[in-house]
Design a protein around this motif. Sequence first.
Motif, PDB file in Angstrom:
ATOM      1  N   ASP A 203       4.993 -16.019  66.607  1.00  0.00           N
ATOM      2  CA  ASP A 203       5.415 -16.518  67.587  1.00  0.00           C
ATOM      3  C   ASP A 203       6.090 -17.690  67.464  1.00  0.00           C
ATOM      4  OD1 ASP A 203       4.514 -14.142  68.916  1.00  0.00           O
ATOM      5  OD2 ASP A 203       2.607 -14.401  69.671  1.00  0.00           O
ATOM      6  N   GLN A 204       6.096 -18.100  67.071  1.00  0.00           N
ATOM      7  CA  GLN A 204       5.912 -19.524  65.922  1.00  0.00           C
ATOM      8  C   GLN A 204       7.096 -19.571  64.663  1.00  0.00           C
ATOM      9  OE1 GLN A 204       3.872 -22.183  62.895  1.00  0.00           O
ATOM     10  NE2 GLN A 204       3.419 -23.742  64.645  1.00  0.00           N
ATOM     11  N   ALA A 205       6.950 -18.668  63.895  1.00  0.00           N
ATOM     12  CA  ALA A 205       8.580 -19.567  63.444  1.00  0.00           C
ATOM     13  C   ALA A 205       9.297 -17.842  63.604  1.00  0.00           C
ATOM     14  CB  ALA A 205       7.922 -18.657  61.636  1.00  0.00           C
ATOM     15  N   ALA A 206       9.187 -16.630  63.991  1.00  0.00           N
ATOM     16  CA  ALA A 206      10.561 -16.228  64.233  1.00  0.00           C
ATOM     17  C   ALA A 206      11.696 -16.552  64.862  1.00  0.00           C
ATOM     18  CB  ALA A 206       9.713 -14.398  64.495  1.00  0.00           C
ATOM     19  N   LEU A 207      13.101 -16.283  64.654  1.00  0.00           N
ATOM     20  CA  LEU A 207      13.469 -15.819  66.044  1.00  0.00           C
ATOM     21  C   LEU A 207      13.717 -14.730  66.661  1.00  0.00           C
ATOM     22  CD1 LEU A 207      16.274 -17.992  63.793  1.00  0.00           C
ATOM     23  CD2 LEU A 207      14.930 -19.003  65.175  1.00  0.00           C
ATOM     24  N   ASP A 208      13.531 -13.861  65.979  1.00  0.00           N
ATOM     25  CA  ASP A 208      13.870 -12.295  66.327  1.00  0.00           C
ATOM     26  C   ASP A 208      12.379 -11.620  65.537  1.00  0.00           C
ATOM     27  OD1 ASP A 208      14.706  -9.658  66.321  1.00  0.00           O
ATOM     28  OD2 ASP A 208      16.280  -9.482  65.177  1.00  0.00           O
ATOM     29  N   THR A 211      12.109  -7.645  63.278  1.00  0.00           N
ATOM     30  CA  THR A 211      13.052  -8.054  62.150  1.00  0.00           C
ATOM     31  C   THR A 211      12.095  -8.999  61.162  1.00  0.00           C
ATOM     32  OG1 THR A 211      15.225  -8.803  62.586  1.00  0.00           O
ATOM     33  CG2 THR A 211      14.643  -8.701  60.522  1.00  0.00           C
ATOM     34  N   PHE A 212      11.528 -10.084  62.057  1.00  0.00           N
ATOM     35  CA  PHE A 212       9.825 -10.496  61.251  1.00  0.00           C
ATOM     36  C   PHE A 212       9.061  -9.928  60.472  1.00  0.00           C
ATOM     37  CE2 PHE A 212       6.643 -13.866  61.393  1.00  0.00           C
ATOM     38  CZ  PHE A 212       7.064 -14.661  60.239  1.00  0.00           C
ATOM     39  N   GLU A 215      10.293  -7.606  58.100  1.00  0.00           N
ATOM     40  CA  GLU A 215       9.993  -7.950  56.676  1.00  0.00           C
ATOM     41  C   GLU A 215       8.113  -8.307  55.722  1.00  0.00           C
ATOM     42  OE1 GLU A 215      13.123  -7.510  54.918  1.00  0.00           O
ATOM     43  OE2 GLU A 215      12.351  -8.769  53.409  1.00  0.00           O
ATOM     44  N   ALA A 216       7.872  -9.000  57.028  1.00  0.00           N
ATOM     45  CA  ALA A 216       6.818  -9.050  56.120  1.00  0.00           C
ATOM     46  C   ALA A 216       5.881  -7.874  56.250  1.00  0.00           C
ATOM     47  CB  ALA A 216       5.798  -9.689  57.861  1.00  0.00           C
ATOM     48  N   GLN A 219       6.771  -6.197  52.908  1.00  0.00           N
ATOM     49  CA  GLN A 219       6.512  -7.446  51.147  1.00  0.00           C
ATOM     50  C   GLN A 219       4.934  -6.512  51.838  1.00  0.00           C
ATOM     51  OE1 GLN A 219       7.752 -11.488  50.889  1.00  0.00           O
ATOM     52  NE2 GLN A 219       9.623 -10.733  52.594  1.00  0.00           N
TER      53      GLN A 219
ATOM     54  N   GLY B 163       1.499 -12.669  49.327  1.00  0.00           N
ATOM     55  CA  GLY B 163       2.279 -12.161  48.944  1.00  0.00           C
ATOM     56  C   GLY B 163       3.436 -11.959  50.016  1.00  0.00           C
ATOM     57  N   VAL B 164       3.627 -12.198  50.971  1.00  0.00           N
ATOM     58  CA  VAL B 164       5.220 -13.153  51.991  1.00  0.00           C
ATOM     59  C   VAL B 164       5.825 -13.621  51.191  1.00  0.00           C
ATOM     60  CG1 VAL B 164       5.960 -12.630  54.292  1.00  0.00           C
ATOM     61  CG2 VAL B 164       3.524 -11.461  53.517  1.00  0.00           C
ATOM     62  N   LEU B 169      11.653 -13.872  54.575  1.00  0.00           N
ATOM     63  CA  LEU B 169      11.698 -13.805  55.930  1.00  0.00           C
ATOM     64  C   LEU B 169      12.544 -13.964  56.455  1.00  0.00           C
ATOM     65  CD1 LEU B 169       7.613 -13.988  56.987  1.00  0.00           C
ATOM     66  CD2 LEU B 169       8.926 -11.854  56.730  1.00  0.00           C
ATOM     67  N   ASP B 173      15.163 -12.620  58.946  1.00  0.00           N
ATOM     68  CA  ASP B 173      15.360 -13.443  60.943  1.00  0.00           C
ATOM     69  C   ASP B 173      16.639 -13.700  61.014  1.00  0.00           C
ATOM     70  OD1 ASP B 173      14.198 -13.425  62.588  1.00  0.00           O
ATOM     71  OD2 ASP B 173      13.249 -14.936  62.272  1.00  0.00           O
ATOM     72  N   VAL B 177      20.278 -12.530  62.972  1.00  0.00           N
ATOM     73  CA  VAL B 177      20.736 -13.583  64.132  1.00  0.00           C
ATOM     74  C   VAL B 177      21.475 -14.063  64.243  1.00  0.00           C
ATOM     75  CG1 VAL B 177      20.423 -15.319  65.530  1.00  0.00           C
ATOM     76  CG2 VAL B 177      18.854 -14.479  65.088  1.00  0.00           C
ATOM     77  N   LYS B 189      19.087 -21.996  68.052  1.00  0.00           N
ATOM     78  CA  LYS B 189      17.758 -21.061  68.110  1.00  0.00           C
ATOM     79  C   LYS B 189      17.253 -22.376  67.667  1.00  0.00           C
ATOM     80  CE  LYS B 189      18.559 -16.854  69.698  1.00  0.00           C
ATOM     81  NZ  LYS B 189      17.535 -15.628  69.717  1.00  0.00           N
ATOM     82  N   LYS B 193      13.604 -24.259  68.545  1.00  0.00           N
ATOM     83  CA  LYS B 193      12.085 -24.331  67.982  1.00  0.00           C
ATOM     84  C   LYS B 193      11.905 -26.229  67.473  1.00  0.00           C
ATOM     85  CE  LYS B 193      11.385 -20.073  66.763  1.00  0.00           C
ATOM     86  NZ  LYS B 193      10.248 -19.591  67.207  1.00  0.00           N
ATOM     87  N   TYR B 197       8.552 -27.902  69.355  1.00  0.00           N
ATOM     88  CA  TYR B 197       7.186 -28.680  68.104  1.00  0.00           C
ATOM     89  C   TYR B 197       6.942 -30.109  68.251  1.00  0.00           C
ATOM     90  CZ  TYR B 197       7.043 -24.798  64.781  1.00  0.00           C
ATOM     91  OH  TYR B 197       7.092 -24.220  64.603  1.00  0.00           O
TER      92      TYR B 197
END
Lengths: 252, 202
Positions: A203-208, A211-212, A215-216, A219, B163-164, B169, B173, B177, B189, B193, B197
């Motif tokens: 929720d903090q990092a993803a824009l979409d 997709t996030f 991908e996670a 991987q 591993g991610v 990522l 992402d 967009v 966007k 963010k 913060y």
Amino acid sequence: MRHMRTTALMLALAGVALLSGCASNGAKNDNNDPYESVNRKMYNFNDVLDKNFFQPVARGYVKVTPDPVRSGVTNFFDNLGYLNVITNDLLQGKMKQTALDSSRFVVNSTVGIGGLFDPATGFGLASHDEDLGQTFGVWGAGEGAYLVLPLLGPNSFRDAPNLASSMLLNPLTWINSVVTIPLGVLNAVNTRANLLEATNIRDQAALDPYTFVREAYRQQREFKIYDGNPPADENDEYNVDAKGDQSVLKIY
Amino acid sequence: MARMLALTLGLLMGLWTASAPAAPTDDAKAVVEKLHDTLLNAMKDAQKLGFKGRYALIEPALRTAFDFETISRIITGPHWKTLNDAQHLKFIDVFTKLSIATYANNFDGFSGEHFETASSEEKRGNMLVKTFLVKSDGKKVDLNYVLQKHGDAWQIVNVVAEGVSDLSLKRADYTAVIGSEGFDSLIAKLNEKIASYESGSK
């Protein structure tokens, strides 16, 4: 008897799913998501349900349940799922790990009081994470198309058959539903609670977020199949200028 | 004879001193460890510093340790080449600020964690430094860094947690967009963010 039949059916379906998954796993340089439009709808459905129901329940559970109790619950369900791990150790030809994991299961089921505690780790029997999807991966199966399942979320044609094997190999499946259902609910809530940190990051990092998460998921599966050491050519992705656009697309 | 010996010894000594400067694996390791030290300081003094204080503390460390230009090229994927110079600079600037703000936001408290460096090895011209974040209960989180050499210095281009790959990522992402909404929308966007913060954090 009815159990057996349902399971057989699920395995058969899983087999079909796997084959069609392999068939549709053609291009390696795309995001492996031919059903994206359906998947996105399912993702949104799950997300609404999660935000309005599962997440609040999981947060409530974390609030009222002391940490040691939560880790006891996690240990208990991990232990019940361990027959699936051992079976897949064996299917992947990891003989030493099969022996270690069998000992781990015995120790935690007995000394660990039905799996509530995890004394085995202290005895040098670390936990492993294996499943049928990883086994297929080790055997050389491709990723299979990405799938978002109702309630369960990210999955793939290669990984979905594990739903059947983990159910079949879980002792809970074979006992009375009076016990199975409440325990299943507890497992679901506890599992969701354990994922709160991960979904906070999303929720903090993803824009979409869709997709996030995809991908996670992809991987992490790769990471698990190679037991934490994916092959070195993954690093090609960093050579931005070396091969022009092709290398830029490599990790898709 | 004595002369030969002296010469041989001298050569050996020469070789020894020549190899004495830190190996590249050590240089790369030092970059990561220095970053970890700064992050631990931010965590330990989190309350006293507040978000702004942590941002100020972390900013120089991050700007030195990370290669934000290379990271920006990779995570914008095939779109990088279609963007002009001004857009490149804009993206690097906004993305760098977002990274610092994210670290300042996340490393906001200390409960007995520490970092451990496990190994450092060369992989196809890059350096892979494997570390763990060890929580107070002993649980370890895999934290691997990929570094590239630029001029004299090694700089981080990717962080792989359990591993991610962060790079991968972000690339998935961000390119999604840019592809669907365009570059300006991506920048908007990312700025949102950063603002969240700044306003949401202690």
